[in-house]
Scaffold this motif. Sequence first.
Motif, PDB file in Angstrom:
ATOM      1  N   ILE A   1      -1.846  18.462  -9.998  1.00  0.00           N
ATOM      2  CA  ILE A   1      -1.009  17.285  -9.685  1.00  0.00           C
ATOM      3  C   ILE A   1      -0.919  16.431 -10.946  1.00  0.00           C
ATOM      4  CG2 ILE A   1      -0.792  15.217  -8.254  1.00  0.00           C
ATOM      5  CD1 ILE A   1      -2.505  16.710  -6.131  1.00  0.00           C
ATOM      6  N   LEU A   2       0.316  16.277 -11.457  1.00  0.00           N
ATOM      7  CA  LEU A   2       0.505  15.540 -12.716  1.00  0.00           C
ATOM      8  C   LEU A   2       0.794  14.065 -12.475  1.00  0.00           C
ATOM      9  CD1 LEU A   2       2.709  18.044 -14.777  1.00  0.00           C
ATOM     10  CD2 LEU A   2       0.214  17.871 -14.675  1.00  0.00           C
ATOM     11  N   ASN A   3       1.454  13.756 -11.351  1.00  0.00           N
ATOM     12  CA  ASN A   3       1.937  12.395 -11.149  1.00  0.00           C
ATOM     13  C   ASN A   3       2.172  12.145  -9.659  1.00  0.00           C
ATOM     14  OD1 ASN A   3       2.622   9.978 -12.236  1.00  0.00           O
ATOM     15  ND2 ASN A   3       4.582  10.637 -13.118  1.00  0.00           N
ATOM     16  N   CYS A   4       1.846  10.940  -9.198  1.00  0.00           N
ATOM     17  CA  CYS A   4       2.032  10.619  -7.768  1.00  0.00           C
ATOM     18  C   CYS A   4       2.898   9.372  -7.627  1.00  0.00           C
ATOM     19  CB  CYS A   4       0.688  10.319  -7.103  1.00  0.00           C
ATOM     20  SG  CYS A   4      -0.497  11.660  -7.241  1.00  0.00           S
ATOM     21  N   HIS A   5       3.676   9.332  -6.556  1.00  0.00           N
ATOM     22  CA  HIS A   5       4.558   8.189  -6.298  1.00  0.00           C
ATOM     23  C   HIS A   5       4.289   7.694  -4.876  1.00  0.00           C
ATOM     24  CE1 HIS A   5       6.848   9.434  -9.866  1.00  0.00           C
ATOM     25  NE2 HIS A   5       6.606  10.661  -9.426  1.00  0.00           N
ATOM     26  N   VAL A   6       4.009   6.406  -4.745  1.00  0.00           N
ATOM     27  CA  VAL A   6       3.679   5.832  -3.433  1.00  0.00           C
ATOM     28  C   VAL A   6       4.511   4.577  -3.235  1.00  0.00           C
ATOM     29  CG1 VAL A   6       1.818   4.859  -2.016  1.00  0.00           C
ATOM     30  CG2 VAL A   6       1.295   6.696  -3.643  1.00  0.00           C
ATOM     31  N   GLU A   7       5.166   4.476  -2.086  1.00  0.00           N
ATOM     32  CA  GLU A   7       5.955   3.261  -1.815  1.00  0.00           C
ATOM     33  C   GLU A   7       5.053   2.029  -1.870  1.00  0.00           C
ATOM     34  OE1 GLU A   7       8.203   3.599   1.821  1.00  0.00           O
ATOM     35  OE2 GLU A   7       9.630   4.992   0.897  1.00  0.00           O
ATOM     36  N   GLU A   8       5.557   0.998  -2.505  1.00  0.00           N
ATOM     37  CA  GLU A   8       4.708  -0.159  -2.805  1.00  0.00           C
ATOM     38  C   GLU A   8       4.184  -0.865  -1.556  1.00  0.00           C
ATOM     39  OE1 GLU A   8       6.935  -2.501  -5.554  1.00  0.00           O
ATOM     40  OE2 GLU A   8       6.473  -1.137  -7.228  1.00  0.00           O
ATOM     41  N   HIS A   9       4.949  -0.841  -0.466  1.00  0.00           N
ATOM     42  CA  HIS A   9       4.491  -1.560   0.736  1.00  0.00           C
ATOM     43  C   HIS A   9       3.233  -0.934   1.348  1.00  0.00           C
ATOM     44  CE1 HIS A   9       5.730   1.205   4.036  1.00  0.00           C
ATOM     45  NE2 HIS A   9       6.482   1.696   3.066  1.00  0.00           N
ATOM     46  N   LEU A  10       2.863   0.275   0.890  1.00  0.00           N
ATOM     47  CA  LEU A  10       1.648   0.930   1.406  1.00  0.00           C
ATOM     48  C   LEU A  10       0.401   0.558   0.599  1.00  0.00           C
ATOM     49  CD1 LEU A  10       3.129   4.504   1.967  1.00  0.00           C
ATOM     50  CD2 LEU A  10       2.665   2.773   3.713  1.00  0.00           C
ATOM     51  N   ILE A  11       0.608  -0.207  -0.464  1.00  0.00           N
ATOM     52  CA  ILE A  11      -0.516  -0.545  -1.362  1.00  0.00           C
ATOM     53  C   ILE A  11      -0.872  -2.022  -1.187  1.00  0.00           C
ATOM     54  CG2 ILE A  11      -1.303  -0.512  -3.765  1.00  0.00           C
ATOM     55  CD1 ILE A  11       1.076   1.448  -4.324  1.00  0.00           C
ATOM     56  N   ASP A  12      -2.160  -2.304  -0.888  1.00  0.00           N
ATOM     57  CA  ASP A  12      -2.530  -3.715  -0.676  1.00  0.00           C
ATOM     58  C   ASP A  12      -2.886  -4.395  -2.002  1.00  0.00           C
ATOM     59  OD1 ASP A  12      -5.182  -3.158  -1.301  1.00  0.00           O
ATOM     60  OD2 ASP A  12      -5.815  -3.014   0.797  1.00  0.00           O
ATOM     61  N   GLU A  13      -3.261  -5.677  -1.908  1.00  0.00           N
ATOM     62  CA  GLU A  13      -3.493  -6.469  -3.125  1.00  0.00           C
ATOM     63  C   GLU A  13      -4.684  -5.954  -3.933  1.00  0.00           C
ATOM     64  OE1 GLU A  13      -3.368  -7.523  -0.037  1.00  0.00           O
ATOM     65  OE2 GLU A  13      -5.254  -8.513   0.482  1.00  0.00           O
ATOM     66  N   ASN A  14      -5.550  -5.140  -3.283  1.00  0.00           N
ATOM     67  CA  ASN A  14      -6.686  -4.574  -4.028  1.00  0.00           C
ATOM     68  C   ASN A  14      -6.377  -3.190  -4.594  1.00  0.00           C
ATOM     69  OD1 ASN A  14      -8.341  -6.807  -3.319  1.00  0.00           O
ATOM     70  ND2 ASN A  14      -8.579  -5.905  -1.272  1.00  0.00           N
ATOM     71  N   GLY A  15      -5.141  -2.759  -4.413  1.00  0.00           N
ATOM     72  CA  GLY A  15      -4.750  -1.458  -4.943  1.00  0.00           C
ATOM     73  C   GLY A  15      -5.043  -0.305  -3.998  1.00  0.00           C
ATOM     74  N   LYS A  16      -5.537  -0.622  -2.782  1.00  0.00           N
ATOM     75  CA  LYS A  16      -5.844   0.443  -1.814  1.00  0.00           C
ATOM     76  C   LYS A  16      -4.548   0.968  -1.192  1.00  0.00           C
ATOM     77  CE  LYS A  16      -8.297   0.981   2.610  1.00  0.00           C
ATOM     78  NZ  LYS A  16      -8.717   2.340   2.596  1.00  0.00           N
ATOM     79  N   ILE A  17      -4.452   2.278  -1.108  1.00  0.00           N
ATOM     80  CA  ILE A  17      -3.265   2.889  -0.485  1.00  0.00           C
ATOM     81  C   ILE A  17      -3.538   3.053   1.007  1.00  0.00           C
ATOM     82  CG2 ILE A  17      -1.708   4.868  -0.450  1.00  0.00           C
ATOM     83  CD1 ILE A  17      -2.587   5.428  -3.363  1.00  0.00           C
ATOM     84  N   HIS A  18      -2.651   2.511   1.835  1.00  0.00           N
ATOM     85  CA  HIS A  18      -2.814   2.616   3.295  1.00  0.00           C
ATOM     86  C   HIS A  18      -1.960   3.777   3.814  1.00  0.00           C
ATOM     87  CE1 HIS A  18      -5.321  -0.915   4.060  1.00  0.00           C
ATOM     88  NE2 HIS A  18      -4.781  -1.315   2.924  1.00  0.00           N
ATOM     89  N   PHE A  19      -2.524   4.984   3.730  1.00  0.00           N
ATOM     90  CA  PHE A  19      -1.821   6.167   4.231  1.00  0.00           C
ATOM     91  C   PHE A  19      -1.530   6.033   5.727  1.00  0.00           C
ATOM     92  CE2 PHE A  19      -3.695   7.730   0.328  1.00  0.00           C
ATOM     93  CZ  PHE A  19      -2.729   8.589  -0.171  1.00  0.00           C
ATOM     94  N   GLU A  20      -2.409   5.336   6.432  1.00  0.00           N
ATOM     95  CA  GLU A  20      -2.233   5.205   7.886  1.00  0.00           C
ATOM     96  C   GLU A  20      -0.963   4.426   8.235  1.00  0.00           C
ATOM     97  OE1 GLU A  20      -4.380   3.528   6.129  1.00  0.00           O
ATOM     98  OE2 GLU A  20      -4.510   1.467   6.832  1.00  0.00           O
ATOM     99  N   LYS A  21      -0.451   3.662   7.292  1.00  0.00           N
ATOM    100  CA  LYS A  21       0.778   2.890   7.553  1.00  0.00           C
ATOM    101  C   LYS A  21       2.031   3.697   7.216  1.00  0.00           C
ATOM    102  CE  LYS A  21      -1.237  -1.670   7.166  1.00  0.00           C
ATOM    103  NZ  LYS A  21      -1.522  -2.789   6.275  1.00  0.00           N
TER     104      LYS A  21
END
Length: 201
Positions: free
Chosen positions: A139-159
Amino acid sequence: MAKATFKGSIMLNPVPVVLITSRNSEGKDNVFTVGWIGTACTKPPMITVAIRPERLSYDYIKESESFIVNLPSENLVKAVDYCGVRSGRQNDKLKEMNLTIENGTSVNAAIIKECPIAFECKVKSITPLGTHDLFLAEILNCHVEEHLIDENGKIHFEKADLLTYSHGEYYSLNNKPLGKFGYSVMKKKNKNKTKLNTKNK
Ligand SMILES: Cc1cc2nc3c(=O)[nH]c(=O)nc-3n(C[C@H](O)[C@H](O)[C@H](O)COP(=O)(O)O)c2cc1C
């Protein structure tokens, strides 16, 4: 409780279900549905994907040594099913399912804009196993929609309302089946039986 015994067979359920995009040397994009995908290594980040040689995607990925894994939300379940029962040899699945694309940044393949998460992969090896060949890819690069990332940088996959696949049926994370294998192409008569379950939404 006593357990029934079965001969060796695929018992790993549920599994993630993803849309994999790839591009051939003429710049043609294709997408197919994959359930036989797994995490293989943390550093370097590697995944495995098992692909039957008869898939059009097999040719594209072998040729370009690249692909993109797109994680679909449950609103894309019909597209997920369709892309798994129709081939790019006959159908332009991206167009027919109204999936829009943009270029990846690290590999020559397309990101599906409607999927909230995507990662770009470079093939490292291909191992023939039997029905499927096992593609090991970094895996070279990942893209995550910003609304899934909280202010601490945690990715909320559950959302992200991601899908799973278990023994022929698609599930949302609330465990309600969203449709059966092939329901997107079933005749209307049978369609009611597998109507989308919108309770608890
Ligand atoms: C839920 C689901 C999971 C699938 N998983 C895989 C898989 O892991 N590997 C594979 O080769 N085909 C898998 N398929 C089948 C392909 O997606 C299908 O044959 C598709 O039409 C191939 O498209 P293509 O010829 O355009 O590449 C799956 C299909 C479905 C519906």
